[in-house]
Design an enzyme around this catalytic site. Structure first.
Site, PDB file in Angstrom:
ATOM      1  N   TYR A  96       0.793  -1.227   0.000  1.00 53.74           N
ATOM      2  CA  TYR A  96       0.000   0.000   0.000  1.00 53.74           C
ATOM      3  C   TYR A  96       0.830   1.284   0.000  1.00 53.74           C
ATOM      4  CZ  TYR A  96      -4.357  -2.525   0.157  1.00 53.74           C
ATOM      5  OH  TYR A  96      -5.426  -3.320  -0.194  1.00 53.74           O
ATOM      6  N   GLU A 138      -8.749  -7.039   4.547  1.00 49.22           N
ATOM      7  CA  GLU A 138      -7.978  -8.133   3.945  1.00 49.22           C
ATOM      8  C   GLU A 138      -7.342  -9.023   5.008  1.00 49.22           C
ATOM      9  OE1 GLU A 138      -5.494  -5.973   1.175  1.00 49.22           O
ATOM     10  OE2 GLU A 138      -7.309  -5.273   0.145  1.00 49.22           O
ATOM     11  N   TYR A 207     -11.363 -17.599 -12.227  1.00 49.73           N
ATOM     12  CA  TYR A 207     -12.315 -18.471 -12.920  1.00 49.73           C
ATOM     13  C   TYR A 207     -13.409 -18.896 -11.947  1.00 49.73           C
ATOM     14  CZ  TYR A 207      -8.773 -18.827 -16.577  1.00 49.73           C
ATOM     15  OH  TYR A 207      -7.860 -18.529 -17.556  1.00 49.73           O
ATOM     16  N   VAL A 273     -20.475 -18.183 -21.806  1.00 48.51           N
ATOM     17  CA  VAL A 273     -19.709 -18.779 -20.709  1.00 48.51           C
ATOM     18  C   VAL A 273     -20.136 -18.232 -19.347  1.00 48.51           C
ATOM     19  CG1 VAL A 273     -17.808 -17.098 -20.675  1.00 48.51           C
ATOM     20  CG2 VAL A 273     -17.352 -19.514 -20.120  1.00 48.51           C
TER      21      VAL A 273
END
Length: 396
Positions: A96, A138, A207, A273
């Protein structure tokens, strides 16, 4: 250091500049950062840099932060979406300050003589506040993966099944961890991030997971891209050079796209898709005994291109699987027959496809709060009425 009211006013005053020129500023930022820190090319998606979607996404993030500096909480859905991407790509707190340094240099370079120390100080303060929000969120995502550091990065998975489906337009992969190592649960709608090495650099791509978790394997599907297209780097490398028995690097599932927990009726609309992520959600509802509450509309070139059509037809009641091929048009007549006031609608496909479907639903009068869009490109690059999609600087 808290931000002052004067600094908030300065930040807000730069919003029009960001709306008009934000993508150029973001492009300058990425170009200078990569020139000085080429190792970060292994983390950031190079394809999205080359086609301009990542600079636009960053520009929109900065613009929305400027517009909402009094109430950053309103941006929390977008922030959470980005933090999942960051965890999947193994972004760390030490990254960061680097980003902050080159972002301020980009703002200074673009503004030129109009740049003042007050403007730079205001943005430095705002950036540090936003960066700390990201770092804290995070950390929680990394902590969910437990105490083992290896599990928080990219781990090797074995390809146990590779199958060409949908008129040879999609490759379906089944992956497991060597020696039956720990695999992490996920909610349907999430994605797996795959990393390959090519031409000296790592390349990453997300994906969608196509089946609910069974405790042992992950299933993904990869569109066979045109070999000459930039966006096909990772997909084509996997399709052409990875086979059953090979190991491939992946980080554990992430993502915020998900089913509405208390939804009573679910309509899924997929383009090509885009069926991949919707497939896992439909299977999950079937596992819960709710297939009667599901309707799927799949838009494809022809039936041959309809991935997973046989298995989805098998679990959905008659008439709940609707295929729209090239010459068929999805319109208000169809929506009138299937939409209820409380229907939750999930859309996935190309950006133009999703724009068209979302506009059709809004025009029909369906509540926007019940429409959920899953984008394949950086989500904030698809936002309407935000930063102008123009830049002279080329990042890569």
């Amino acid at each position: 250091m808290p931000i002052t009211e004067e600094q908030k006013s300065i930040i807000k005053s730069t919003a029009p500049i960001l709306k008009e020129n934000g993508k150029e500023i973001a492009s300058i930022f990425y170009k200078r950062m990569f020139e000085n820190h080429p190792e970060l090319l292994d983390i950031f998606n190079q394809t999205n840099q080359k086609i301009g979607t990542q600079p636009l996404a960053l520009a929109n993030t900065i613009y929305f932060a400027a517009e909402n500096i009094d109430n950053l909480e309103i941006l929390m859905p977008q922030i959470k979406h980005i933090t999942h991407k960051h965890r999947a790509l193994t972004i760390q707190p030490e990254h960061y300050p680097i980003v902050g340094k080159y972002l301020l240099l980009a703002i200074k370079q673009f503004l030129g003589e109009k740049s003042t120390q007050d403007i730079l100080d205001a943005w430095a303060t705002a950036y540090n506040i936003i960066a700390n929000i990201f770092i804290d969120l995070e950390k929680k995502l990394y902590d969910e993966l437990g105490p083992t550091e290896e599990d928080k990065g990219f781990v090797p998975l074995i390809i146990v099944k590779k199958e060409v489906i949908a008129h040879e337009s999609i490759v379906a992969l089944t992956l497991e961890r060597p020696e039956h190592g720990k695999m992490f649960n996920f909610h349907v709608g999430q994605y797996l991030t795959i990393r390959i090495k090519k031409d000296g650099n790592f390349h990453n791509r997300h994906y969608s997971l196509t089946r609910p978790f069974d405790g042992k394997i992950y299933s993904i599907a990869i569109k066979i891209e045109n070999m000459n297209e930039i966006k096909g780097i990772v997909s084509n490398e996997i399709i052409n050079n990875y086979n059953i028995g090979d190991t491939i690097l992946a980080s554990f599932p992430a993502g915020t796209f998900q089913l509405v927990g208390n939804g009573k009726h679910h309509l899924f609309i997929g383009g090509g898709v885009g069926i991949t992520v919707l497939s896992s959600m439909i299977h999950e509802l079937n596992n819960q005994g709710k297939s009667n509450d599901v309707i799927l509309i799949h838009c494809v070139q022809s039936e041959d291109y309809a991935a997973f059509n046989n298995e989805l037809k098998a679990i959905l009641p008659q008439g709940h699987y609707q295929l729209f091929c090239k010459d068929q048009r999805l319109g208000k007549d169809t929506l009138n027959k299937i939409l209820k006031s409380d229907t939750q609608v999930y859309i996935c496909g190309s950006a133009p496809f999703m724009d068209k479907i979302e506009s059709l639903l809004i025009e029909y009068g369906h509540p926007s709060s019940q429409i959920y869009v899953k984008a394949f490109q950086p989500t904030l690059s698809t936002t309407k009425d935000a930063v102008k999609d123009e830049a002279e600087t080329k990042v890569l």
